[in-house]
Write a protein that holds these residues in place. Structure first.
Motif, PDB file in Angstrom:
ATOM      1  N   GLY A  79       0.789  -1.212   0.000  1.00  0.00           N
ATOM      2  CA  GLY A  79       0.000   0.000   0.000  1.00  0.00           C
ATOM      3  C   GLY A  79       0.828   1.270   0.000  1.00  0.00           C
ATOM      4  N   SER A  80       2.122   1.136  -0.240  1.00  0.00           N
ATOM      5  CA  SER A  80       3.025   2.281  -0.255  1.00  0.00           C
ATOM      6  C   SER A  80       2.567   3.305  -1.291  1.00  0.00           C
ATOM      7  N   SER A  81       2.545   4.577  -0.869  1.00  0.00           N
ATOM      8  CA  SER A  81       2.205   5.662  -1.800  1.00  0.00           C
ATOM      9  C   SER A  81       3.175   5.671  -2.962  1.00  0.00           C
ATOM     10  N   PHE A  82       4.462   5.439  -2.649  1.00  0.00           N
ATOM     11  CA  PHE A  82       5.462   5.447  -3.711  1.00  0.00           C
ATOM     12  C   PHE A  82       5.168   4.361  -4.737  1.00  0.00           C
ATOM     13  N   ALA A  83       4.917   3.138  -4.285  1.00  0.00           N
ATOM     14  CA  ALA A  83       4.666   2.032  -5.213  1.00  0.00           C
ATOM     15  C   ALA A  83       3.451   2.320  -6.095  1.00  0.00           C
ATOM     16  N   ARG A  84       2.419   2.891  -5.496  1.00  0.00           N
ATOM     17  CA  ARG A  84       1.206   3.227  -6.247  1.00  0.00           C
ATOM     18  C   ARG A  84       1.498   4.276  -7.321  1.00  0.00           C
ATOM     19  N   LEU A  85       2.238   5.339  -6.945  1.00  0.00           N
ATOM     20  CA  LEU A  85       2.567   6.402  -7.898  1.00  0.00           C
ATOM     21  C   LEU A  85       3.516   5.900  -8.989  1.00  0.00           C
ATOM     22  N   ALA A  86       4.498   5.082  -8.612  1.00  0.00           N
ATOM     23  CA  ALA A  86       5.442   4.539  -9.604  1.00  0.00           C
ATOM     24  C   ALA A  86       4.707   3.650 -10.606  1.00  0.00           C
ATOM     25  N   ALA A  87       3.781   2.829 -10.117  1.00  0.00           N
ATOM     26  CA  ALA A  87       3.011   1.970 -11.020  1.00  0.00           C
ATOM     27  C   ALA A  87       2.170   2.806 -11.977  1.00  0.00           C
ATOM     28  N   ALA A  88       1.567   3.882 -11.472  1.00  0.00           N
ATOM     29  CA  ALA A  88       0.740   4.754 -12.314  1.00  0.00           C
ATOM     30  C   ALA A  88       1.583   5.489 -13.349  1.00  0.00           C
ATOM     31  N   GLU A  89       2.785   5.933 -12.953  1.00  0.00           N
ATOM     32  CA  GLU A  89       3.655   6.685 -13.864  1.00  0.00           C
ATOM     33  C   GLU A  89       4.446   5.761 -14.789  1.00  0.00           C
ATOM     34  N   GLY A  95       4.687 -11.955   1.133  1.00  0.00           N
ATOM     35  CA  GLY A  95       4.431 -11.954   2.571  1.00  0.00           C
ATOM     36  C   GLY A  95       3.682 -10.697   2.953  1.00  0.00           C
ATOM     37  N   ASP A  96       4.222  -9.950   3.929  1.00  0.00           N
ATOM     38  CA  ASP A  96       3.556  -8.710   4.340  1.00  0.00           C
ATOM     39  C   ASP A  96       4.171  -7.493   3.654  1.00  0.00           C
ATOM     40  N   GLY A  97       4.881  -7.711   2.560  1.00  0.00           N
ATOM     41  CA  GLY A  97       5.514  -6.624   1.828  1.00  0.00           C
ATOM     42  C   GLY A  97       5.184  -6.662   0.356  1.00  0.00           C
ATOM     43  N   GLU A  98       5.807  -5.760  -0.365  1.00  0.00           N
ATOM     44  CA  GLU A  98       5.654  -5.668  -1.811  1.00  0.00           C
ATOM     45  C   GLU A  98       7.038  -5.468  -2.411  1.00  0.00           C
ATOM     46  N   VAL A  99       7.304  -6.133  -3.522  1.00  0.00           N
ATOM     47  CA  VAL A  99       8.579  -5.988  -4.212  1.00  0.00           C
ATOM     48  C   VAL A  99       8.302  -5.315  -5.558  1.00  0.00           C
ATOM     49  N   LEU A 100       8.917  -4.155  -5.742  1.00  0.00           N
ATOM     50  CA  LEU A 100       8.804  -3.405  -6.990  1.00  0.00           C
ATOM     51  C   LEU A 100      10.056  -3.690  -7.804  1.00  0.00           C
ATOM     52  N   LEU A 101       9.883  -4.184  -9.030  1.00  0.00           N
ATOM     53  CA  LEU A 101      11.023  -4.445  -9.911  1.00  0.00           C
ATOM     54  C   LEU A 101      11.112  -3.343 -10.953  1.00  0.00           C
ATOM     55  N   GLY A 102      12.312  -2.817 -11.129  1.00  0.00           N
ATOM     56  CA  GLY A 102      12.535  -1.769 -12.112  1.00  0.00           C
ATOM     57  C   GLY A 102      13.580  -2.178 -13.126  1.00  0.00           C
ATOM     58  N   ARG A 153      12.328   1.957 -15.440  1.00  0.00           N
ATOM     59  CA  ARG A 153      10.965   1.758 -15.936  1.00  0.00           C
ATOM     60  C   ARG A 153      10.378   0.641 -15.082  1.00  0.00           C
ATOM     61  N   VAL A 154       9.157   0.786 -14.636  1.00  0.00           N
ATOM     62  CA  VAL A 154       8.538  -0.259 -13.818  1.00  0.00           C
ATOM     63  C   VAL A 154       8.424  -1.535 -14.645  1.00  0.00           C
ATOM     64  N   HIS A 155       8.987  -2.605 -14.129  1.00  0.00           N
ATOM     65  CA  HIS A 155       8.895  -3.919 -14.768  1.00  0.00           C
ATOM     66  C   HIS A 155       7.674  -4.664 -14.242  1.00  0.00           C
ATOM     67  N   SER A 156       7.555  -4.745 -12.916  1.00  0.00           N
ATOM     68  CA  SER A 156       6.432  -5.435 -12.288  1.00  0.00           C
ATOM     69  C   SER A 156       6.448  -5.170 -10.791  1.00  0.00           C
ATOM     70  N   SER A 157       5.379  -5.589 -10.151  1.00  0.00           N
ATOM     71  CA  SER A 157       5.256  -5.462  -8.708  1.00  0.00           C
ATOM     72  C   SER A 157       4.653  -6.753  -8.189  1.00  0.00           C
ATOM     73  N   HIS A 158       5.165  -7.224  -7.055  1.00  0.00           N
ATOM     74  CA  HIS A 158       4.731  -8.514  -6.526  1.00  0.00           C
ATOM     75  C   HIS A 158       4.490  -8.428  -5.025  1.00  0.00           C
ATOM     76  N   ARG A 159       3.404  -8.977  -4.581  1.00  0.00           N
ATOM     77  CA  ARG A 159       3.127  -9.102  -3.149  1.00  0.00           C
ATOM     78  C   ARG A 159       4.014 -10.234  -2.640  1.00  0.00           C
TER      79      ARG A 159
END
Length: 184
Positions: A65-75, A140-147, A132-138
């Motif tokens: 639910g990170s604001s950064f992850a949400r904004l990066a995915a949108a951009e 455990g209790d975190g999220e991994v953003l791949l760039g 460039r955002v490659h993907s995002s993965h849930r």
């Protein structure tokens, strides 16, 4: 191929002891930046790692639910600013949830606009990775953003690390190995 391992029996160790042991994973400290719909945002991350050399992918561990992850995915793009040993205050600033929202969090800071990501490249950073955002993965209790790293620059300086629950700066020295010891 991905596999999911399920625990069949509970781990019999004090959770606090496991957390204390994890503090001994040293990692470089970075400030992630994104520009979306004219609004800038930054956040401190202490878990950025190389995931793949071909293609060149980096992974960033974030809270869900990170604001950064949400904004990066949108951009669809973002910048990783790897901090040098003298930028501890910058790391703490972007980790502080009481800092202003949006572009105001960059007021008074020296940065340039990345021409691809349209996000701040912080002055004095040890390295910059434009991604460039490659993907995002849930996970455990975190999220991994791949760039996917589009462009990278680096300079030579002592890095800033997260270690044992604090920020640590200093020069790196090569570790001595047995071969070096016996050869000298």
């Amino acid at each position: 191929m991905s596999t999911l391992t399920q625990l069949r029996r509970p781990v019999r160790q004090d959770p606090a002891e496991r957390r204390r042991a994890l503090y001994h994973l040293a990692s470089p400290v970075s400030v992630l930046t994104v520009g979306h719909a004219g609004v800038l945002h930054g956040t401190t991350a202490s878990t950025v790692t190389l995931v793949s050399r071909e293609p060149l992918l980096v992974g960033v561990a974030m809270r869900p639910g990170s604001s950064f992850a949400r904004l990066a995915a949108a951009e669809g793009r973002f910048v990783i600013n790897v901090l040098d040993g003298g930028q501890g205050d910058l790391a703490r600033w972007f980790a502080d949830s009481s800092r202003p929202d949006g572009s105001a969090q960059f007021d008074g800071l020296s940065y340039t606009d990345d021409s691809y990501a349209h996000a701040p490249r912080l002055a004095g950073a040890l390295a910059h990775y434009t991604c460039r955002v490659h993907s995002s993965h849930r996970a455990g209790d975190g999220e991994v953003l791949l760039g996917y790293v589009v462009r990278a620059t680096a300079q030579s300086a002592p890095p800033l690390f997260s270690y044992a629950g604090g920020l640590v700066a200093g020069a790196l020295h090569p570790a001595r190995t047995t071969k070096e010891t016996t050869a000298s």
